[in-house]
Design a protein around this motif. Structure first.
Motif, short mmCIF file in Angstrom:
data_model
loop_
_atom_site.label_atom_id
_atom_site.label_comp_id
_atom_site.label_asym_id
_atom_site.label_seq_id
_atom_site.Cartn_x
_atom_site.Cartn_y
_atom_site.Cartn_z
N PHE A 102 0.85 -1.19 0.00
CA PHE A 102 0.00 0.00 0.00
C PHE A 102 0.88 1.24 0.00
O PHE A 102 2.02 1.22 0.48
CB PHE A 102 -0.99 0.02 1.16
N VAL A 103 0.35 2.31 -0.58
CA VAL A 103 1.07 3.57 -0.64
C VAL A 103 0.06 4.70 -0.56
O VAL A 103 -1.10 4.53 -0.96
CB VAL A 103 1.91 3.68 -1.94
N GLY A 125 -5.74 8.94 2.42
CA GLY A 125 -5.95 7.52 2.23
C GLY A 125 -4.81 6.87 1.46
O GLY A 125 -3.79 7.50 1.15
N HIS A 126 -5.00 5.59 1.13
CA HIS A 126 -3.95 4.79 0.50
C HIS A 126 -4.51 3.97 -0.65
O HIS A 126 -5.70 3.68 -0.71
CB HIS A 126 -3.31 3.85 1.52
N THR A 127 -3.62 3.57 -1.54
CA THR A 127 -3.93 2.62 -2.60
C THR A 127 -3.34 1.28 -2.21
O THR A 127 -2.14 1.19 -1.91
CB THR A 127 -3.35 3.07 -3.95
N LEU A 155 3.53 -6.39 -7.11
CA LEU A 155 4.54 -5.34 -7.12
C LEU A 155 4.33 -4.41 -8.30
O LEU A 155 4.55 -3.20 -8.20
CB LEU A 155 5.94 -5.96 -7.17
N GLU A 156 3.89 -4.97 -9.42
CA GLU A 156 3.63 -4.15 -10.61
C GLU A 156 2.53 -3.12 -10.32
O GLU A 156 2.66 -1.94 -10.66
CB GLU A 156 3.21 -5.05 -11.78
N GLN A 157 1.45 -3.56 -9.70
CA GLN A 157 0.37 -2.65 -9.33
C GLN A 157 0.86 -1.59 -8.33
O GLN A 157 0.49 -0.42 -8.43
CB GLN A 157 -0.79 -3.44 -8.71
N HIS A 158 1.67 -2.05 -7.41
CA HIS A 158 2.19 -1.14 -6.38
C HIS A 158 3.08 -0.07 -7.00
O HIS A 158 2.96 1.12 -6.65
CB HIS A 158 2.98 -1.94 -5.34
N ALA A 206 1.02 2.53 -8.54
CA ALA A 206 0.41 3.39 -7.52
C ALA A 206 1.42 4.39 -6.98
O ALA A 206 1.08 5.54 -6.69
CB ALA A 206 -0.14 2.52 -6.39
N VAL A 207 2.68 3.96 -6.86
CA VAL A 207 3.74 4.86 -6.40
C VAL A 207 3.95 5.99 -7.41
O VAL A 207 4.11 7.16 -7.03
CB VAL A 207 5.05 4.09 -6.17
N LYS A 208 3.96 5.64 -8.70
CA LYS A 208 4.11 6.66 -9.74
C LYS A 208 2.98 7.68 -9.67
O LYS A 208 3.20 8.88 -9.82
CB LYS A 208 4.13 5.99 -11.13
#
Length: 351
Positions: free
Chosen positions: A317-318, A324-326, A331-334, A337-339
């Motif tokens: 999560f980030v 809130g968070h995603t 790891l690809e999805q994460h 989300a970081v980008k």
């Protein structure tokens, strides 16, 4: 002769009219002033019933208190109230809980809350996610708390409170409390400890199956981490699920709040990559599993969430940058989300 007398009378009338005009203006000003004073200083303080408690927190100011009264339509002409305070009340607000009786004017309330001897009770505010150190410092600074144990070293304090742990962090329940004026720090801490243990025992007894915690103390450690990771209630069980799955998979928790706690007084508001790589007993980027103790005072909600993690497959999560968070499964999805999070930060910075 008659004409001369008439002219003489006409000459004396303007000054009389002028005097009447001045008197009328003066009376109008006095009446207006009385209305303003009556609507501000002498207006009755709104009370529900015969009496109610008014809590003044440490750090509150007269200006802020008066502005709050005006905003809530409890007082008119706040500038008059502030002038009265500056001229006639040569003191600051005193933290405590005061009894406001029906019929008391706002002026009487302003006078009352400048003297701590008028306080009926003491309001103790323990904020979720704050540390034991912050709790102790607040008790030390509170003039209405009798000091018995707050100045003792950690081991002696825990012994005096009859607490069977070697570290105090996480053991005291955050909430808003009302204690008698002059209550001892020992009694206050004992009460907070018992409340936290009751919440922990009840949650542990009703916990979900297959949690990765060998005892309730490990669960308390996790609850403190969850408390620090999100202030959005609906996310508590999601964050709990992420960390529970990481422990079950043998992944490191890699959570920044533990790094910050391990840094202690070295933390100045930002953590660097070097901080993440620097080993401490609490740095979950460099250690496996849980840190040795809680890192904050977790709320009952965080404790409950620890015992009931969500059933998703998320392990990342980030922050979203907008509250809130995603949460992500891969790891690809994460990374995506970081980008998006970094893009939001850049946009805000540019704006």
């Amino acid at each position: 002769m008659s004409a001369a007398k008439t002219k003489s009378k006409k000459k004396t009338q303007p000054p009389q009219r002028k005097m009447k005009g001045v008197l009328l203006i003066a009376v109008s000003i006095i009446v207006l002033l009385m209305i303003v004073l009556w609507s501000s200083l002498f207006k009755s303080y709104p009370v529900e019933g015969k009496k109610q408690l008014l809590a003044i927190n440490s750090g509150d100011t007269y200006s802020g208190f008066i502005d709050r009264l005006a905003k809530e339509d409890m007082a008119s002409f706040p500038i008059i109230l502030k002038l009265y305070q500056k001229i006639f009340i040569h003191d600051t607000l005193k933290a405590g809980v005061y009894e406001v009786r029906e019929g008391m004017s706002i002026r009487q309330v302003l006078d009352m809350i400048s003297n701590v001897d008028n306080a009926e009770m003491n309001r103790i505010l323990v904020i979720e996610g704050t540390t034991f150190k912050q709790l102790i410092e607040a008790l030390k600074k509170d003039a209405l708390v009798k000091k018995e144990v707050s100045n003792l070293p950690m081991d002696q304090l825990l012994k005096a409170l009859d607490i069977p742990y070697t570290h105090a962090e996480g053991l005291f329940a955050p909430d808003t409390y009302f204690f008698a004026k002059g209550e001892s720090d020992k009694k206050i801490l004992t009460d907070l400890y018992k409340r936290q243990m009751k919440a922990l025992d009840e949650a542990w007894a009703n916990r979900a199956a297959n949690l990765p915690y060998k005892d309730k103390y490990e669960a308390l450690i996790m609850a403190s981490i969850i408390e620090k990771e999100t202030n959005v209630d609906r996310e508590l069980e999601q964050v709990s699920g992420v960390f529970a799955r990481r422990l079950q998979l043998g992944m490191r928790l890699q959570t920044d709040p533990t790094v910050i706690y391990g840094m202690g007084d070295k933390y100045t508001g930002n953590i660097t990559r070097q901080d993440l790589r620097t080993p401490t007993a609490y740095n979950t980027y460099t250690i496996n599993g849980l840190p040795p103790t809680p890192i904050a005072l977790p709320s009952k909600k965080a404790i409950e969430a620890t015992m009931h993690p969500d059933n998703s497959k998320n392990i990342y999560f980030v922050a979203t940058g907008n509250g809130g968070h995603t949460f992500s499964e891969t790891l690809e999805q994460h990374n995506q989300a970081v980008k998006e999070y970094l893009s939001v930060l850049k946009t805000k910075k540019d704006e």
